[in-house]
Each structure stands twice: as C-alpha cells, then as structure tokens.
Design a protein around this motif. Structure first.
Motif, PDB file in Angstrom:
ATOM      1  N   GLU A   3       0.818  -1.208   0.000  1.00  0.00           N
ATOM      2  CA  GLU A   3       0.000   0.000   0.000  1.00  0.00           C
ATOM      3  C   GLU A   3       0.855   1.264   0.000  1.00  0.00           C
ATOM      4  O   GLU A   3       0.422   2.295  -0.455  1.00  0.00           O
ATOM      5  CB  GLU A   3      -0.928   0.008   1.224  1.00  0.00           C
ATOM      6  N   GLY A   6       1.505   2.756  -3.537  1.00  0.00           N
ATOM      7  CA  GLY A   6       0.251   3.293  -4.059  1.00  0.00           C
ATOM      8  C   GLY A   6      -0.093   4.627  -3.415  1.00  0.00           C
ATOM      9  O   GLY A   6      -0.569   5.545  -4.062  1.00  0.00           O
ATOM     10  N   ARG A   7       0.161   4.730  -2.126  1.00  0.00           N
ATOM     11  CA  ARG A   7      -0.093   5.988  -1.424  1.00  0.00           C
ATOM     12  C   ARG A   7       0.840   7.075  -1.922  1.00  0.00           C
ATOM     13  O   ARG A   7       0.443   8.219  -2.094  1.00  0.00           O
ATOM     14  CB  ARG A   7       0.097   5.820   0.076  1.00  0.00           C
ATOM     15  N   GLU A   9       2.226   7.266  -4.890  1.00  0.00           N
ATOM     16  CA  GLU A   9       1.791   7.672  -6.234  1.00  0.00           C
ATOM     17  C   GLU A   9       0.539   8.524  -6.151  1.00  0.00           C
ATOM     18  O   GLU A   9       0.393   9.512  -6.869  1.00  0.00           O
ATOM     19  CB  GLU A   9       1.539   6.439  -7.102  1.00  0.00           C
ATOM     20  N   GLY A  10      -0.387   8.172  -5.268  1.00  0.00           N
ATOM     21  CA  GLY A  10      -1.602   8.965  -5.086  1.00  0.00           C
ATOM     22  C   GLY A  10      -1.290  10.352  -4.554  1.00  0.00           C
ATOM     23  O   GLY A  10      -1.892  11.335  -4.965  1.00  0.00           O
ATOM     24  N   GLU A  13       0.304  12.301  -7.385  1.00  0.00           N
ATOM     25  CA  GLU A  13      -0.740  12.659  -8.348  1.00  0.00           C
ATOM     26  C   GLU A  13      -1.602  13.807  -7.816  1.00  0.00           C
ATOM     27  O   GLU A  13      -1.931  14.741  -8.538  1.00  0.00           O
ATOM     28  CB  GLU A  13      -1.607  11.450  -8.650  1.00  0.00           C
ATOM     29  N   SER A  14      -1.925  13.750  -6.546  1.00  0.00           N
ATOM     30  CA  SER A  14      -2.705  14.829  -5.932  1.00  0.00           C
ATOM     31  C   SER A  14      -1.928  16.134  -5.940  1.00  0.00           C
ATOM     32  O   SER A  14      -2.486  17.200  -6.224  1.00  0.00           O
ATOM     33  CB  SER A  14      -3.069  14.470  -4.490  1.00  0.00           C
TER      34      SER A  14
END
Length: 127
Positions: A3, A6-7, A9-10, A13-14
């Motif tokens: 996880e 993914g966090r 990258e999120g 992206e944000s």
C-alpha cells in the motif's frame, strides 16, 4: 507494504493536480489583469483625445473672439461670420469638456474584476 507505493503515487498525483489547478487559477487571474490594463489604456487614450479636442476648440474660440474684437468697427457682414465661427468652436469646446468630465467621472475602480476574483478565491479557501 504494497500500500505504501500506491499511497506515494496517489500523493504525487494529488500534488500534481493541485499544482495544475494553482497554475490555471494564476493564469486566469493574469488574463483578467491584462484585460483590465487594456481597458484602462483605451479609456486614457479616449480622455487624451477629448482633452486635445477641447483645448483646440477653446483656443480657436479665443483667437476668433479676439479677432472679432479687432474688427468690431470694421465693415458690416464680417462680424457675423467671425461671431458664428467663434460660437461654433466655443460650443465644440464646451461639448468636448463635458464629454471629458463624463469620461473621467465614469471610471471604474482600477483592477476591480481581478480583486473581486481574488476575494472569491480567498473566501472559497477559507470556507
């Protein structure tokens, strides 16, 4: 552990979306600012033209009125022509002066649209 990437990258992206949104807002505000500068420049050009016309008409009226006084005791019909021309230029000068006064008094607050948009942005961010 899967996880965490993914966090990250999120988050990136944000942050990228936030940066793009911020740049879009800044670009919009700069465009509003530029259009207001153009409007103010056009208004000042109009005022300058009206001031020049008013000055020319008043100067011609004064010259013609002086000429009228010089030839006051001359022949008969010249006075009428000079008086009419002086009157026409005087009326033109008065009309131009009134237009100049109206143009000066009707000016809006400089950068009012830009300031209004920035106020909206601020209230949205605070609220």
């Amino acid at each position: 552990m899967s996880e965490e990437p993914g966090r990250a990258e999120g988050l990136f992206e944000s942050l990228g979306n936030l940066a793009r949104t911020f740049l879009a807002v800044v670009q919009t505000r700069i465009e509003i600012f530029a259009s207001e500068i153009d409007e103010e420049r056009a208004r000042l050009a109009r005022i300058a033209v009206l001031a020049a016309v008013a000055a020319l008409c008043v100067a011609l009226a004064v010259v013609l009125l002086v000429f009228l006084l010089v030839v006051l005791f001359w022949d008969t019909n010249r006075l009428l022509a000079i008086g009419v021309l002086a009157g026409v230029f005087a009326v033109g000068g008065i009309v131009a002066c009134l237009g100049l006064r109206a143009a000066i008094s009707q000016r809006s607050k400089f950068l009012s649209a830009t300031l209004a948009e920035l106020r909206k942005d601020r209230t949205k961010l605070e609220g």
